[in-house]
Structures are given as C-alpha cells and as structure tokens.
Design an enzyme around this catalytic site. Structure first.
Site, PDB file in Angstrom:
ATOM      1  CG  ASP A 103      -1.849   1.162   1.257  1.00  0.00           C
ATOM      2  OD1 ASP A 103      -2.926   1.041   0.656  1.00  0.00           O
ATOM      3  OD2 ASP A 103      -1.495   2.205   1.853  1.00  0.00           O
ATOM      4  CG  ASN A 111      -3.905  11.087  -6.990  1.00  0.00           C
ATOM      5  OD1 ASN A 111      -3.167  11.087  -7.960  1.00  0.00           O
ATOM      6  ND2 ASN A 111      -4.611  10.036  -6.638  1.00  0.00           N
ATOM      7  CG  HIS A 116      -6.232  12.920 -10.202  1.00  0.00           C
ATOM      8  ND1 HIS A 116      -6.472  11.907  -9.317  1.00  0.00           N
ATOM      9  CD2 HIS A 116      -6.961  13.985  -9.761  1.00  0.00           C
ATOM     10  CE1 HIS A 116      -7.312  12.309  -8.385  1.00  0.00           C
ATOM     11  NE2 HIS A 116      -7.619  13.581  -8.631  1.00  0.00           N
ATOM     12  CG  ASP A 120      -3.425   8.335 -13.392  1.00  0.00           C
ATOM     13  OD1 ASP A 120      -3.882   7.965 -12.288  1.00  0.00           O
ATOM     14  OD2 ASP A 120      -4.137   8.805 -14.304  1.00  0.00           O
ATOM     15  CG  ASP A 146      -3.109   3.617  -2.168  1.00  0.00           C
ATOM     16  OD1 ASP A 146      -4.041   2.799  -2.028  1.00  0.00           O
ATOM     17  OD2 ASP A 146      -2.692   4.322  -1.230  1.00  0.00           O
TER      18      ASP A 146
END
Length: 180
Positions: A103, A111, A116, A120, A146
């Site tokens: 994680d 973000n 974003h 990404d 994530d």
C-alpha cells in the site's frame, strides 16, 4: 475422416472444431470446421462440410479476456483475476509461497498536491518496479487505487521475500524524488 467407425445407429453425426492453420502468407489464422459424417452400418462413407475463417472472433475473445484479466493502467493482473490466480496456487501446500500486499502511504497527497496525472505516473512506475523486481513466474496484481499484491511462488525461504521489500521501497522512493 472416412475411416471413422461408430457404434451409433444414427445415419449421420455432426462435428465441429476450431483450429489454427498456416497460410501461404506465412502466418496462422483460426478456422472453424463443421462437417457431417454419413454412416452406413457404423462406417463413414461420406463427409460433407465447410470451413470458415473465425480468426477475428478468436482475436476479439482474446482481447476481451486480456481486458478482464489485466488492469488497463498498469498491465498487472486485475483486482478480480489476481485473487483467482492466488487461490489456484496456494492450494498446493507442498510449496512455500509469500503473499505481499503493498500500500502506497500518503498516496492521496500525491494526487492532491501534484495532480492525478502524476499520481497515475506513480502507479505505473510502481507497476514497472514490481515487474523488474520480481520473477516472471510471480503473480503481480493492482488490487486498488494505491494497492498492489505479489505472490512469490515456490520460494525456498521467508528471507527471500523479506529481502525484496527494501528494494521495492528504494526504487519507488527514487522515482518519487526524481519527480519533485
């Protein structure tokens, strides 16, 4: 086909199968063969059929299968297919496997602060790091925004799995700092 014999008393039997053939253009295509064998006292005496090019159908099925099994952003196994594969592997209790769940801490901040597109890119970098860190035989999955998972198959000891984690962390940290 005419050498077929059967115990059936019916005068004919329908058959169908798909196979690949090599074309004169030096590539393979899928075809479907449908035929009816006519029998006389259990011996085939006539076969009538057709051959149809079904290559585009097989390619579309393969594309859909790939889309279902793989996460579109990362190319890793999807959140539904990865657990399915893991379940198939872990039933063999004679081998030692390691399941790692990864994680990314504070990913929401990436973000929120960087956007974003950068988020990404971080996810895609993580996927690439996993692909280069683990074996091709291991199962790599993107199981959430994530979250990632790795099933290290058939390892000799727990230490092998433990030694991989710092390498994954270092490569991701290097990627994050290079983006600032």
């Amino acid at each position: 086909m005419l050498k077929m014999r059967t115990q059936r008393t019916a005068p004919y039997q329908d058959y169908s199968f798909d196979c690949k053939i090599y074309t004169t253009d030096r590539y393979y295509i899928w075809i479907r063969v449908n035929y009816r064998a006519h029998f006389y006292y259990g011996v085939a005496f006539r076969v009538v059929g057709s051959i149809k090019n079904v290559d585009s159908l097989h390619k579309e099925q393969e594309r859909l299968k790939n889309e279902i099994e793989h996460d579109q952003m990362t190319g890793l196994y999807s959140k539904t297919h990865a657990p399915y594969l893991v379940n198939q592997i872990v039933v063999d209790e004679s081998k030692m496997n390691a399941l790692l769940v990864i994680d990314l801490d504070n990913f929401k901040n990436v973000n929120d602060k960087l956007g974003h597109l950068i988020g990404d890119a971080v996810i895609m970098d993580m996927a690439m790091n996993l692909k280069t860190t683990f074996r091709k035989s291991d199962i790599l999955g993107h199981i959430g925004g994530d979250e990632f998972m790795v099933l290290m198959k058939d390892i000799k000891s727990q230490e092998i799995a433990i030694k991989k984690m710092p390498k994954v962390a270092r490569s991701l940290e290097k990627d994050l700092y290079s983006r600032k």
